[in-house]
Design a protein around this motif. Structure first.
Motif, PDB file in Angstrom:
ATOM      1  N   LEU A  89       6.505 -10.700  16.852  1.00 25.55           N
ATOM      2  CA  LEU A  89       5.921 -10.527  18.187  1.00 25.55           C
ATOM      3  C   LEU A  89       4.475 -11.040  18.228  1.00 25.55           C
ATOM      4  N   GLU A  90       4.225 -12.209  17.664  1.00 23.02           N
ATOM      5  CA  GLU A  90       2.846 -12.683  17.522  1.00 23.02           C
ATOM      6  C   GLU A  90       2.075 -12.658  18.842  1.00 23.02           C
ATOM      7  N   LYS A  91       2.676 -13.140  19.897  1.00 19.18           N
ATOM      8  CA  LYS A  91       1.975 -13.238  21.179  1.00 19.18           C
ATOM      9  C   LYS A  91       1.509 -11.889  21.685  1.00 19.18           C
ATOM     10  N   PHE A  92       2.253 -10.828  21.336  1.00 15.48           N
ATOM     11  CA  PHE A  92       2.026  -9.538  21.977  1.00 15.48           C
ATOM     12  C   PHE A  92       1.152  -8.591  21.161  1.00 15.48           C
ATOM     13  N   ALA A  93       0.626  -9.067  20.046  1.00 13.40           N
ATOM     14  CA  ALA A  93      -0.287  -8.222  19.276  1.00 13.40           C
ATOM     15  C   ALA A  93      -1.527  -7.870  20.091  1.00 13.40           C
ATOM     16  N   SER A  94      -1.863  -8.707  21.060  1.00 11.17           N
ATOM     17  CA  SER A  94      -3.037  -8.454  21.903  1.00 11.17           C
ATOM     18  C   SER A  94      -2.673  -8.191  23.357  1.00 11.17           C
ATOM     19  N   LEU A  95      -1.384  -7.993  23.642  1.00 11.08           N
ATOM     20  CA  LEU A  95      -0.923  -7.772  25.017  1.00 11.08           C
ATOM     21  C   LEU A  95      -0.053  -6.525  25.074  1.00 11.08           C
ATOM     22  N   ARG A 123      14.378  -5.425  12.549  1.00 12.20           N
ATOM     23  CA  ARG A 123      12.975  -5.102  12.302  1.00 12.20           C
ATOM     24  C   ARG A 123      12.102  -5.886  13.285  1.00 12.20           C
ATOM     25  N   PHE A 124      11.085  -5.225  13.806  1.00  7.21           N
ATOM     26  CA  PHE A 124      10.069  -5.882  14.625  1.00  7.21           C
ATOM     27  C   PHE A 124       8.759  -5.900  13.851  1.00  7.21           C
ATOM     28  N   ALA A 125       8.053  -7.009  13.928  1.00  5.11           N
ATOM     29  CA  ALA A 125       6.766  -7.142  13.250  1.00  5.11           C
ATOM     30  C   ALA A 125       5.888  -8.080  14.066  1.00  5.11           C
ATOM     31  N   TYR A 126       4.600  -8.041  13.787  1.00  7.18           N
ATOM     32  CA  TYR A 126       3.648  -8.854  14.545  1.00  7.18           C
ATOM     33  C   TYR A 126       3.154 -10.079  13.795  1.00  7.18           C
ATOM     34  N   ALA A 127       3.196 -10.064  12.473  1.00  7.30           N
ATOM     35  CA  ALA A 127       2.522 -11.149  11.765  1.00  7.30           C
ATOM     36  C   ALA A 127       3.088 -11.370  10.372  1.00  7.30           C
ATOM     37  N   TYR A 138      -5.269  -9.111   9.865  1.00 10.16           N
ATOM     38  CA  TYR A 138      -3.885  -9.408   9.500  1.00 10.16           C
ATOM     39  C   TYR A 138      -3.046  -9.782  10.707  1.00 10.16           C
ATOM     40  N   GLY A 139      -3.361  -9.181  11.877  1.00 13.34           N
ATOM     41  CA  GLY A 139      -2.676  -9.613  13.091  1.00 13.34           C
ATOM     42  C   GLY A 139      -1.680  -8.646  13.673  1.00 13.34           C
ATOM     43  N   GLY A 173       1.699  -3.627   9.932  1.00 14.24           N
ATOM     44  CA  GLY A 173       1.371  -4.481   8.808  1.00 14.24           C
ATOM     45  C   GLY A 173       2.109  -5.805   8.773  1.00 14.24           C
ATOM     46  N   LEU A 174       1.689  -6.661   7.831  1.00 14.74           N
ATOM     47  CA  LEU A 174       2.364  -7.937   7.630  1.00 14.74           C
ATOM     48  C   LEU A 174       3.833  -7.706   7.294  1.00 14.74           C
ATOM     49  N   TRP A 175       4.664  -8.535   7.857  1.00 10.80           N
ATOM     50  CA  TRP A 175       6.133  -8.467   7.719  1.00 10.80           C
ATOM     51  C   TRP A 175       6.707  -7.136   8.243  1.00 10.80           C
ATOM     52  N   GLY A 176       5.865  -6.290   8.848  1.00  8.64           N
ATOM     53  CA  GLY A 176       6.336  -4.972   9.268  1.00  8.64           C
ATOM     54  C   GLY A 176       6.619  -4.052   8.104  1.00  8.64           C
ATOM     55  N   GLU A 177       5.949  -4.274   6.958  1.00 14.32           N
ATOM     56  CA  GLU A 177       6.217  -3.477   5.757  1.00 14.32           C
ATOM     57  C   GLU A 177       5.179  -2.387   5.515  1.00 14.32           C
TER      58      GLU A 177
END
Length: 503
Positions: A89-95, A123-127, A138-139, A173-177
């Motif tokens: 969900l890269e776009k939505f880390a700030s939205l 799994r959902f993750a941001y970065a 990290y994002g 966290g990275l990879w949602g881990e």
């Protein structure tokens, strides 16, 4: 009052009149033993999985939809019935708001998963890190935003829970881990997690549990995460008991995924107890009732060699493992990889069936089944157990009060059930259906002229030779029941389970 009489005759390959006389005095008994097979079977929610991931960057690029042909080939050509689907969900880390177009893409992926006859570990993750070592920031996203995103994803998760095997906690966290994170630990030293950080992590877990139906579970990355967030101790005494299992509480719905299995003595920080053995005892007890799975991440002989690996997978009740990583570890297992394909998760096989008919007006059938679980785990999601009376013109099913989640690894379960026979005269084959309870995924017998189609991809195939009906998803007990006269099933059988006509 008119009385109807049922006369039932049984035909089977083995006949035991002595047992009949001892059991009922009247009627007949047939007993059949079953040969097992060493075939790798395409059963759901177990076995090896393929890793898949997709992205959604700031400009809306990066989303690669799933391909139905590829997924079908996993199942039909590789006996792989599940994928890990990581939604980045890269776009939505700030939205705060997820794009409707993005939600439509996620929905379409689940439609593809269902059409292919498989399930997904989600799994959902941001970065992901752009390189190694990872750099700050990290994002990922803060708690309030994560909760808003989970709320927006909830309708999709609920709509598609039938094809979700399990959801990994992700998001943090990275990879949602859960380790390299901007908000849920000290970014400079991710090993430092404050009380507030733990409270925030728990809030994510609770939001995700709320988003899912109560019969769906999530997995966390380390045993300590469950212990700390849900207030249970390490060691065997902290693991779930049979009484706690499947009661819908958070502690009964949180399992484990080890994504550095066998890589070092503590699996690169997976086990944090002192001694490490305490965490392994905890997981060994807990995973009798919650899912364990993951991936290997590096050759670490002799621990990553087959003797050690297979012992741990059996002890920790592994249900699934990544077939794509680590290639060096999996290659080192050689031909033993076939054993892993057979034994990851559950592997049910009939040992024996005994069927007893009565010659009384009740028209009952007693069925005794012995089913062995030769896998490393039990199913962790619900299953229906149905007895099928399959006739030439009509077929009936009877729901049996049994729970395959409580058929433990390495044991034989005996089912002794009495049911009412079909009221309509005819010859019926007797079959066993271990059905997914989701209506969209259940096998349906087809009557002449019916337009219904079979869906056997989600039924459990037993590890026996010559018993599987691929068209229906039923397991043939090789027993035949012949009803020679009409009877009043509604009035004669009392509270016994009664056959329902399959239309």
């Amino acid at each position: 009052m008119r009385r109807f009489v049922t006369i039932i005759a049984l035909v089977s390959l083995v006949f035991a009149p002595q047992a009949a006389a001892a059991a009922h005095g009247t009627g007949s008994v047939t007993t059949r033993d079953y040969a097992q097979t060493d075939a790798v079977i395409s059963n759901q929610e177990r076995g090896f999985y393929h890793h898949t991931e997709t992205h959604y960057r700031a400009d809306g690029s990066g989303y690669v939809p799933l391909n139905v042909t590829t997924l079908r080939n996993f199942r039909t050509q590789e006996n792989v019935t599940q994928i890990l689907r990581v939604f980045y969900l890269e776009k939505f880390a700030s939205l705060d708001t997820l794009d409707p177009a993005y939600l439509d893409l996620v929905r379409a992926d689940f439609q593809t998963i269902r059409a292919a006859g498989i399930k997904a570990i989600v799994r959902f993750a941001y970065a992901q890190p752009p390189g190694w070592p990872p750099t700050i920031p990290y994002g990922d996203a803060p708690l309030a935003r994560v909760q808003k995103h989970i709320a927006q994803l909830t309708p999709i998760l609920r709509e598609n829970a039938d094809v979700i095997a399990v959801v990994q906690s992700g998001f943090v966290g990275l990879w949602g881990e859960g380790y390299y994170t901007d908000y849920f630990a000290d970014p400079q030293d991710p090993s430092q997690v404050s009380d507030q950080n733990w409270a925030d992590r728990r809030a994510v877990i609770m939001a995700l549990l709320k988003a899912l139906p109560k019969d769906r579970m999530i997995q966390v990355r380390t045993p300590y995460m469950k212990q700390r967030m849900l207030g249970v101790p390490t060691g065997a005494e902290g693991g779930l008991t049979a009484e706690q299992a499947y009661n819908g509480t958070p502690v009964a719905r949180v399992g484990h995924h080890n994504d550095c299995f066998l890589a070092s003595p503590d699996d690169f920080g997976t086990y944090l107890s002192d001694p490490i053995e305490l965490d392994k005892e905890f997981v060994a007890q807990d995973t009798k009732y919650v899912p364990e799975g993951g991936e290997t991440c590096g050759v670490n002989s002799p621990r990553s060699d087959w003797p050690s690996a297979s012992e741990e997978m059996a002890r920790l009740h592994f249900s699934f493992l990544n077939t794509d990583y680590h290639p060096g570890v999996l290659a080192s297992w050689g031909d033993n990889i076939t054993i892993a394909k057979q034994r990851l998760g559950y592997r049910f096989a009939l040992e024996q069936s005994t069927v007893t008919s009565t010659t009384l007006p009740r028209g009952t059938v007693d069925v005794g089944l012995k089913i062995r679980n030769d896998g490393w785990a039990a199913p962790y999601n619900p299953r229906q157990v149905q007895l099928i009376f399959q006739g030439h013109k009509h077929s009936y099913r009877v729901d049996l009060p049994a729970d395959p989640r409580r058929w433990p690894a390495g044991t034989t379960t005996t089912l002794d059930k009495q049911v009412c026979a079909p009221a309509v005269p005819g010859e019926y084959r007797l079959l066993l259906n271990l059905a997914d309870p989701a209506p969209r995924l259940q096998s349906q017998d087809r009557l002449p002229g019916s337009t219904q189609t079979y869906n056997s991809a989600y039924a459990i195939q037993l590890a026996n030779a010559g018993t599987w009906q691929a068209a229906t998803g039923y397991n043939d007990l090789k027993q035949t029941v012949t009803v020679t006269a009409q009877h009043d099933a509604a009035g004669a059988c009392g509270t016994l389970p009664k056959p329902e006509l399959i239309r």
